[in-house]
Enzyme design. Structure first.
Site, PDB file in Angstrom:
ATOM      1  N   GLY A 158       0.832  -1.196   0.000  1.00 61.98           N
ATOM      2  CA  GLY A 158       0.000   0.000   0.000  1.00 61.98           C
ATOM      3  C   GLY A 158       0.860   1.236   0.000  1.00 61.98           C
ATOM      4  N   GLY A 186       0.484   8.908   2.839  1.00 60.56           N
ATOM      5  CA  GLY A 186       1.188  10.186   2.849  1.00 60.56           C
ATOM      6  C   GLY A 186       2.651  10.051   3.257  1.00 60.56           C
ATOM      7  N   ASP A 218      -6.097  10.623  12.869  1.00 62.75           N
ATOM      8  CA  ASP A 218      -6.208  10.304  11.442  1.00 62.75           C
ATOM      9  C   ASP A 218      -6.977   8.996  11.252  1.00 62.75           C
ATOM     10  OD1 ASP A 218      -5.839  10.958   8.798  1.00 62.75           O
ATOM     11  OD2 ASP A 218      -3.826  10.109   8.642  1.00 62.75           O
TER      12      ASP A 218
HETATM   13  N1  LIG Z   1       1.166  -3.932   8.701  1.00 58.60           N
HETATM   14  C1  LIG Z   1       0.613  -3.903   7.488  1.00 58.60           C
HETATM   15  N2  LIG Z   1       0.187  -5.057   6.912  1.00 58.60           N
HETATM   16  C2  LIG Z   1      -0.400  -5.027   5.683  1.00 58.60           C
HETATM   17  N3  LIG Z   1      -0.609  -3.899   4.966  1.00 58.60           N
HETATM   18  C3  LIG Z   1      -0.202  -2.723   5.498  1.00 58.60           C
HETATM   19  C4  LIG Z   1       0.431  -2.674   6.771  1.00 58.60           C
HETATM   20  N4  LIG Z   1       0.723  -1.391   7.056  1.00 58.60           N
HETATM   21  C5  LIG Z   1       0.278  -0.674   6.014  1.00 58.60           C
HETATM   22  N5  LIG Z   1      -0.281  -1.459   5.054  1.00 58.60           N
HETATM   23  C6  LIG Z   1      -0.873  -0.993   3.776  1.00 58.60           C
HETATM   24  O1  LIG Z   1      -0.246   0.232   3.393  1.00 58.60           O
HETATM   25  C7  LIG Z   1      -1.188   1.309   3.405  1.00 58.60           C
HETATM   26  C8  LIG Z   1      -0.504   2.582   3.906  1.00 58.60           C
HETATM   27  O2  LIG Z   1      -0.030   2.379   5.238  1.00 58.60           O
HETATM   28  P1  LIG Z   1      -0.009   3.545   6.314  1.00 58.60           P
HETATM   29  O3  LIG Z   1       0.685   3.067   7.548  1.00 58.60           O
HETATM   30  O4  LIG Z   1      -1.373   4.098   6.510  1.00 58.60           O
HETATM   31  O5  LIG Z   1       0.913   4.598   5.559  1.00 58.60           O
HETATM   32  P2  LIG Z   1       0.886   6.190   5.550  1.00 58.60           P
HETATM   33  O6  LIG Z   1       1.462   6.621   6.865  1.00 58.60           O
HETATM   34  O7  LIG Z   1       1.788   6.507   4.402  1.00 58.60           O
HETATM   35  O8  LIG Z   1      -0.529   6.624   5.354  1.00 58.60           O
HETATM   36  C9  LIG Z   1      -2.327   0.833   4.299  1.00 58.60           C
HETATM   37  O9  LIG Z   1      -3.545   1.463   3.959  1.00 58.60           O
HETATM   38  C10 LIG Z   1      -2.347  -0.663   3.977  1.00 58.60           C
HETATM   39  O10 LIG Z   1      -3.035  -0.893   2.753  1.00 58.60           O
HETATM   40 MG   LIG Z   2      -2.220   6.013   6.357  1.00 59.15          MG
END
Ligand SMILES: Nc1ncnc2c1ncn2[C@@H]1O[C@H](COP(=O)(O)OP(=O)(O)O)[C@@H](O)[C@H]1O
Ligand SMILES: [Mg+2]
Length: 408
Positions: free
Chosen positions: A98, A101, A221
Site C-alpha cells: 500500500g 502520505g 487520522d
Molecule cells: N502492517 C501492514 N500489513 C499489511 N498492509 C499494510 C500494513 N501497514 C500498512 N499497510 C498498507 O499500506 C497502506 C498505507 O499504510 P499507512 O501506515 O497508513 O501509511 P501512511 O502513513 O503513508 O498513510 C495501508 O492502507 C495498507 O493498505
Molecule cells: Mg495512512
C-alpha cells in the site's frame, strides 16, 4: 527505492492539500534534522508519559538510536537499511502492500536467524518518501506511540530504521490489508454485515484504549486506510504519524496545526485547530457511515450533492424506513434492520456539530457490542430490495429524497 542524496534537510512550509489522499497540512513545517544535527546528541527524548507532539517538533536536534532504544524497551528492534532492503527484495514493487502520505509499504519476510529473540514472520516495511510532505516528525511519532502502546487492536511495531535521511518502520504483517481495500476496491468480496460490525467493534476498542490513558492519546487520522485487518478480521489501528497527546488536567483541548484527512476531520478542529478526543469520535462516525453505505467519505467521482458522504447521508439516518435507501447495495439486504438503525443513530451522534453531543468511545463500544445479537436480516423481513424506484439514482428514489429533505 530512491538512493539517499547528499542534500541537507530543507525546512519546508506549506498550506496545502496533497492530491493523493487529500491530506490536510495546515502551515506544516517539516521537521527533519540535518545529518549533523542528528549526530549532535543534544536533547534526550522525553519519556512517553511526558511526551507531547510539540516536544517532538521542537527538538530539531535529538539523539535517535540510543535514547529511543532506552525509552522504548527491548522488544523494539533497530534495523539496518541493508537488512530491510534484503527482506523486501530492494523494496520491489511486486511486494507493495500500500501507499499513503508517508510513503510506500512493502511486504518482507523475517526468518528465524534474522535477530535473536525475533520469531520468523512476515512483516510490513514502511519507507519514507523523501520527496513527500511527511518526514522525521511523523516517523518519530509512530516510533514513540506504537513503540510503547501495546493492545490487541493496535498494530504491533516490531522495529524501525533511521539511517542518514532514510526513515523506515517495521510492523507485524496484517494479512487482510486495510479496511479501505475491502470496502471500496471492487476486486474484493463484499464484507458481510457481521464482519463490518466486528471491524467497527475492534476499531472502537483501539480508540477507547487510546482515549482511556490518564493523558489521552488523540489518534487524529482515523480512516479506513489506517484500519488494518488480521486474518480473522480483527481490526487494528496503524499509522500513528499524526497521533498527539491530548489535554491534561482541566484543559479541554490541545491546539495544533490542522492535519488529518478531508472528509474525516471534525469541523471544529478544521476551523479552530482545537483538538480533543471528540475529534476522533467524529472520524469514527464517518467510518461508521462508510461501513453502512459502502461509500467513501469524500468521492469526487460522484455528482456534486453526493461527493460528501455526511451531507448526502445525514437526512436518511434517523429513520430505518429511509435508512434502507442508503445501505450498501453490495450487502444485498443481508443486514440487520435493527442493527443498521442503531448504527445510523450512533453515527449521527458521532458526527454532531457540537463535540459535547458526541458520545465517548466506551459508550460507542457498548452500543456496538449490543448489536451483535440481532439476526433480523432485511432480506428475510421483506425490506429488500427497498423499492424498484430506488435504482433510479444511486439507490435513493426521488420520493425518498424529497421526503428526507423535508425532514432535514
Ligand atoms: N502492517 C501492514 N500489513 C499489511 N498492509 C499494510 C500494513 N501497514 C500498512 N499497510 C498498507 O499500506 C497502506 C498505507 O499504510 P499507512 O501506515 O497508513 O501509511 P501512511 O502513513 O503513508 O498513510 C495501508 O492502507 C495498507 O493498505
Ligand atoms: Mg495512512
Amino acid at each position: 527505492m530512491k538512493e539517499s542524496s547528499n542534500k541537507q534537510w530543507r525546512p519546508f512550509t506549506a498550506n496545502c492539500c496533497s492530491a493523493k489522499d487529500q491530506t490536510i497540512f495546515g502551515n506544516f513545517s517539516r521537521c527533519r534534522p540535518s545529518k549533523t544535527e542528528l549526530s549532535k546528541n543534544i536533547a534526550p527524548l522525553p519519556s512517553f508519559r511526558k511526551l507531547s507532539f510539540s516536544d517532538v517538533s521542537r527538538s530539531s536536534s535529538m539523539r535517535i538510536d540510543e535514547d529511543l532504544a532506552g525509552c522504548l524497551g527491548p522488544d523494539l528492534y533497530d534495523f539496518q537499511l541493508s537488512e530491510l532492503r534484503a527482506i523486501t527484495h530492494n523494496f520491489c514493487s511486486n511486494y507493495l502492500l500500500g501507499e499513503g502520505g508517508f510513503g510506500t509499504v512493502h511486504k518482507g519476510y523475517i526468518d528465524e536467524n534474522f535477530r535473536q529473540g525475533l520469531k520468523a514472520q512476515p512483516v510490513a516495511v514502511k519507507l519514507l518518501d523523501i520527496e513527500g510532505l511527511q518526514g522525521h516528525r511523523e516517523w518519530l511519532a509512530e516510533v514513540i506511540f506504537l513503540g510503547q502502546l501495546r493492545h490487541p487492536n493496535l498494530v504491533k511495531l516490531i522495529g524501525y530504521c533511521c539511517e542518514d535521511e532514510e526513515r523506515l518502520l517495521v510492523y507485524e504483517f496484517m494479512p487482510r490489508g486495510s479496511l479501505e481495500n475491502h470496502l471500496f476496491k471492487r476486486i474484493s468480496l463484499s464484507l458481510a454485515w457481521s464482519t463490518r460490525l466486528k471491524i467497527a467493534i475492534g476499531a472502537a476498542k483501539g480508540l477507547a484504549f487510546l482515549h482511556s490513558a490518564e493523558t489521552p492519546v488523540i489518534y487524529r487520522d482515523f480512516k479506513t486506510s489506517n484500519v488494518l485487518l488480521d486474518s480473522d478480521f480483527t481490526a487494528k489501528l496503524s499509522d500513528f504519524g499524526l497521533a498527539k497527546m491530548g489535554p491534561e488536567g482541566s484543559d479541554t483541548h490541545v491546539t495544533t496545526r490542522v492535519m488529518g484527512t478531508y472528509g474525516y476531520a471534525a469541523p471544529e478542529y478544521v476551523s479552530t485547530g482545537h483538538l480533543t478526543i471528540k475529534s476522533d469520535v467524529y472520524s469514527f462516525g464517518v467510518v461508521l457511515l462508510e461501513l453502512l453505505t459502502g461509500r467513501r467519505a469524500m468521492d469526487k467521482s460522484r455528482g456534486k450533492t453526493e461527493q460528501n458522504l455526511i451531507d448526502w447521508a445525514k437526512p436518511y439516518l434517523n429513520s430505518s424506513r429511509r435508512l434502507r435507501y442508503i445501505i450498501d447495495p453490495r450487502l444485498a439486504g443481508q443486514y440487520s434492520v435493527k442493527g443498521a438503525k442503531q448504527i445510523g443513530l450512533l453515527a449521527l451522534q458521532c458526527i454532531s456539530v457540537n463535540p459535547k453531543d458526541r458520545p465517548k468511545m466506551p459508550a460507542i463500544l457498548e452500543t456496538l457490542e449490543a448489536l451483535q445479537q440481532y439476526k433480523d436480516m432485511a432480506v428475510t423481513c421483506g425490506q429488500w430490495p427497498p423499492s424498484p424506484k430506488s435504482k433510479a439514482r444511486n439507490g435513493v428514489s426521488t420520493q425518498m429524497r424529497l421526503q428526507a429533505r423535508q425532514n432535514k
